[in-house]
Design a protein around this motif. Sequence first.
Motif, PDB file in Angstrom:
ATOM      1  N   ARG A   1      -7.403  33.621  48.367  1.00  0.00           N
ATOM      2  CA  ARG A   1      -8.139  32.745  47.461  1.00  0.00           C
ATOM      3  C   ARG A   1      -8.905  31.683  48.247  1.00  0.00           C
ATOM      4  O   ARG A   1      -8.510  31.312  49.350  1.00  0.00           O
ATOM      5  CB  ARG A   1      -7.185  32.057  46.482  1.00  0.00           C
ATOM      6  CG  ARG A   1      -6.232  32.973  45.738  1.00  0.00           C
ATOM      7  CD  ARG A   1      -6.956  33.968  44.866  1.00  0.00           C
ATOM      8  NE  ARG A   1      -6.024  34.715  44.033  1.00  0.00           N
ATOM      9  CZ  ARG A   1      -6.333  35.806  43.364  1.00  0.00           C
ATOM     10  NH1 ARG A   1      -7.573  36.285  43.419  1.00  0.00           N
ATOM     11  NH2 ARG A   1      -5.435  36.430  42.623  1.00  0.00           N
TER      12      ARG A   1
ATOM     13  N   TYR B   1      -0.593  28.558  41.357  1.00  0.00           N
ATOM     14  CA  TYR B   1      -1.878  28.892  40.755  1.00  0.00           C
ATOM     15  C   TYR B   1      -2.947  27.901  41.213  1.00  0.00           C
ATOM     16  O   TYR B   1      -2.692  26.700  41.333  1.00  0.00           O
ATOM     17  CB  TYR B   1      -1.764  28.896  39.232  1.00  0.00           C
ATOM     18  CG  TYR B   1      -0.860  29.994  38.737  1.00  0.00           C
ATOM     19  CD1 TYR B   1      -1.383  31.225  38.347  1.00  0.00           C
ATOM     20  CD2 TYR B   1       0.520  29.812  38.700  1.00  0.00           C
ATOM     21  CE1 TYR B   1      -0.550  32.244  37.924  1.00  0.00           C
ATOM     22  CE2 TYR B   1       1.361  30.828  38.279  1.00  0.00           C
ATOM     23  CZ  TYR B   1       0.815  32.044  37.897  1.00  0.00           C
ATOM     24  OH  TYR B   1       1.642  33.065  37.482  1.00  0.00           O
TER      25      TYR B   1
ATOM     26  N   LYS C   1      -6.941  26.377  40.810  1.00  0.00           N
ATOM     27  CA  LYS C   1      -8.082  26.182  39.921  1.00  0.00           C
ATOM     28  C   LYS C   1      -9.201  25.552  40.730  1.00  0.00           C
ATOM     29  O   LYS C   1      -9.011  24.529  41.387  1.00  0.00           O
ATOM     30  CB  LYS C   1      -7.720  25.281  38.745  1.00  0.00           C
ATOM     31  CG  LYS C   1      -8.915  24.955  37.832  1.00  0.00           C
ATOM     32  CD  LYS C   1      -8.534  23.989  36.720  1.00  0.00           C
ATOM     33  CE  LYS C   1      -7.629  24.664  35.719  1.00  0.00           C
ATOM     34  NZ  LYS C   1      -7.312  23.790  34.564  1.00  0.00           N
ATOM     35  N   LYS C   2     -10.386  26.166  40.681  1.00  0.00           N
ATOM     36  CA  LYS C   2     -11.515  25.670  41.467  1.00  0.00           C
ATOM     37  C   LYS C   2     -12.479  24.882  40.606  1.00  0.00           C
ATOM     38  O   LYS C   2     -12.811  25.283  39.487  1.00  0.00           O
ATOM     39  CB  LYS C   2     -12.250  26.829  42.140  1.00  0.00           C
ATOM     40  CG  LYS C   2     -13.339  26.376  43.101  1.00  0.00           C
ATOM     41  CD  LYS C   2     -13.845  27.515  43.970  1.00  0.00           C
ATOM     42  CE  LYS C   2     -14.822  27.012  45.014  1.00  0.00           C
ATOM     43  NZ  LYS C   2     -15.283  28.099  45.915  1.00  0.00           N
ATOM     44  N   ASP C   3     -12.938  23.755  41.149  1.00  0.00           N
ATOM     45  CA  ASP C   3     -13.976  22.940  40.508  1.00  0.00           C
ATOM     46  C   ASP C   3     -15.282  23.225  41.242  1.00  0.00           C
ATOM     47  O   ASP C   3     -15.480  22.750  42.368  1.00  0.00           O
ATOM     48  CB  ASP C   3     -13.631  21.458  40.605  1.00  0.00           C
ATOM     49  CG  ASP C   3     -14.645  20.575  39.879  1.00  0.00           C
ATOM     50  OD1 ASP C   3     -15.776  21.034  39.634  1.00  0.00           O
ATOM     51  OD2 ASP C   3     -14.315  19.412  39.578  1.00  0.00           O
TER      52      ASP C   3
ATOM     53  N   SER D   1      -4.565  27.364  32.772  1.00  0.00           N
ATOM     54  CA  SER D   1      -5.549  28.037  31.932  1.00  0.00           C
ATOM     55  C   SER D   1      -5.634  29.489  32.372  1.00  0.00           C
ATOM     56  O   SER D   1      -5.098  29.874  33.424  1.00  0.00           O
ATOM     57  CB  SER D   1      -6.930  27.375  32.070  1.00  0.00           C
ATOM     58  OG  SER D   1      -7.525  27.712  33.309  1.00  0.00           O
ATOM     59  N   ASP D   2      -6.327  30.309  31.572  1.00  0.00           N
ATOM     60  CA  ASP D   2      -6.437  31.724  31.918  1.00  0.00           C
ATOM     61  C   ASP D   2      -7.397  31.967  33.079  1.00  0.00           C
ATOM     62  O   ASP D   2      -7.525  33.097  33.553  1.00  0.00           O
ATOM     63  CB  ASP D   2      -6.869  32.546  30.701  1.00  0.00           C
ATOM     64  CG  ASP D   2      -8.186  32.059  30.096  1.00  0.00           C
ATOM     65  OD1 ASP D   2      -8.808  31.133  30.665  1.00  0.00           O
ATOM     66  OD2 ASP D   2      -8.575  32.604  29.052  1.00  0.00           O
ATOM     67  N   LYS D   3      -8.057  30.910  33.551  1.00  0.00           N
ATOM     68  CA  LYS D   3      -8.965  31.036  34.694  1.00  0.00           C
ATOM     69  C   LYS D   3      -8.265  30.760  36.023  1.00  0.00           C
ATOM     70  O   LYS D   3      -8.839  30.989  37.084  1.00  0.00           O
ATOM     71  CB  LYS D   3     -10.151  30.083  34.530  1.00  0.00           C
ATOM     72  CG  LYS D   3     -11.072  30.442  33.373  1.00  0.00           C
ATOM     73  CD  LYS D   3     -12.272  29.507  33.309  1.00  0.00           C
ATOM     74  CE  LYS D   3     -13.196  29.885  32.159  1.00  0.00           C
ATOM     75  NZ  LYS D   3     -14.369  28.984  32.089  1.00  0.00           N
ATOM     76  N   ASP D   4      -7.047  30.254  35.976  1.00  0.00           N
ATOM     77  CA  ASP D   4      -6.299  29.971  37.200  1.00  0.00           C
ATOM     78  C   ASP D   4      -5.979  31.271  37.936  1.00  0.00           C
ATOM     79  O   ASP D   4      -5.704  32.301  37.310  1.00  0.00           O
ATOM     80  CB  ASP D   4      -4.996  29.235  36.882  1.00  0.00           C
ATOM     81  CG  ASP D   4      -5.242  27.824  36.388  1.00  0.00           C
ATOM     82  OD1 ASP D   4      -6.427  27.464  36.200  1.00  0.00           O
ATOM     83  OD2 ASP D   4      -4.262  27.092  36.190  1.00  0.00           O
ATOM     84  N   LYS D   5      -6.018  31.217  39.266  1.00  0.00           N
ATOM     85  CA  LYS D   5      -5.746  32.391  40.103  1.00  0.00           C
ATOM     86  C   LYS D   5      -4.397  32.246  40.792  1.00  0.00           C
ATOM     87  O   LYS D   5      -4.109  31.214  41.402  1.00  0.00           O
ATOM     88  CB  LYS D   5      -6.844  32.544  41.165  1.00  0.00           C
ATOM     89  CG  LYS D   5      -8.253  32.679  40.619  1.00  0.00           C
ATOM     90  CD  LYS D   5      -8.470  34.010  39.924  1.00  0.00           C
ATOM     91  CE  LYS D   5      -9.933  34.188  39.530  1.00  0.00           C
ATOM     92  NZ  LYS D   5     -10.156  35.479  38.841  1.00  0.00           N
TER      93      LYS D   5
ATOM     94  N   PRO E   1       0.420  28.274  35.616  1.00  0.00           N
ATOM     95  CA  PRO E   1      -0.996  28.306  35.238  1.00  0.00           C
ATOM     96  C   PRO E   1      -1.308  27.259  34.182  1.00  0.00           C
ATOM     97  O   PRO E   1      -0.504  27.003  33.279  1.00  0.00           O
ATOM     98  CB  PRO E   1      -1.197  29.727  34.709  1.00  0.00           C
ATOM     99  CG  PRO E   1       0.167  30.187  34.298  1.00  0.00           C
ATOM    100  CD  PRO E   1       1.121  29.518  35.233  1.00  0.00           C
TER     101      PRO E   1
END
Length: 326
Positions: A246, A198, A200-202, A216-220, A214
């Motif tokens: 991604r 998964y 996660k973008k900053d 968080s629910d924002k992870d791809k 994952p």
Amino acid sequence: MKEIIITENESNQRLDRFLGKLMPQASKGFLQKMLRKKRIKLNGQKSDPNTMITLGDKLQIYFSEETILGFRQSDKTEKTAKNRNVPLAVIYEDKDLLVLNKPAELLTQPDKTGETSLIDLAVAYLTEKGDYDPIENLTFTPACANRLDKNTTGVVLVPKNFQTLQMVNEAIREDATKKVYFAMVLGEPPEKGEIVGYLKKDPETNTVSFSEEPTSDKDKKAQLSYQNLGVRSGYSLLKITLGTGRSHQIRVQLSAMGYPILGDPKYGNRRLNIRLYEDFGVRSQLLHSASFTLIPMNKTFVAPLPPAFEKILRSFGFKATLTLEA
């Protein structure tokens, strides 16, 4: 009053989205208000913002020409003219689609820096050929259907009309594509492997982090598979097939597994990158989008390796010319 007859490039989209493209300097609220007050009509009638417009529809806009021009972008023609003489590496072209081999150190599309991008050059090229007229095309501007990082090279698709853009976007959205990359990495990965996890973008740092589960629910979710084509002096040449597309995916996932891509300034080995620059002039990550297959169209587009990548391959004792069957 100005009347616009909807062509194929404008059809099959919502009325409010069309108006937003036609007059991007006008707010969404203002345009909806004009629809309510019947200052904008579709086929002579008051229409809801979500009405689908179709080929042959007539849009009546009860603004002056000066007002309409003020709501439209003013720099599109100027930017097109500015970049008109810059050459492009064309892989494939027909009446509907342009496919380019993007070089390193070039943005795929514009960002806030204002740098010239690949799509700026592509629009200039199509304008010069007469395949695109920024004045006559009310809302459609050719756009890149897929994106590569600034310093990643390879295949980029530029649909020439709205229908082709929709078709390519649907193929990408429905995973009806196949994308193959080549990369040089530090280390010796297994002969074959798959990396699933998964991302996660900053947005503030424009960096991506990787985790196997994952956070968080924002992870791809991100998936790729690879084949190690050979090892020389502790470096490996990988053939990579993407399962997902991604941002920064290949760079982040390989780095997280301990195999950073050579020359990668964000996720690579800084000391190694300095040495590669001093010894070989490497300025960007050795990551190349070698092929892109559109399964519904039964077409595969192949981009030759850039000279800098070929030079590194020869220096490490690999074949300078790679094939997708390698």
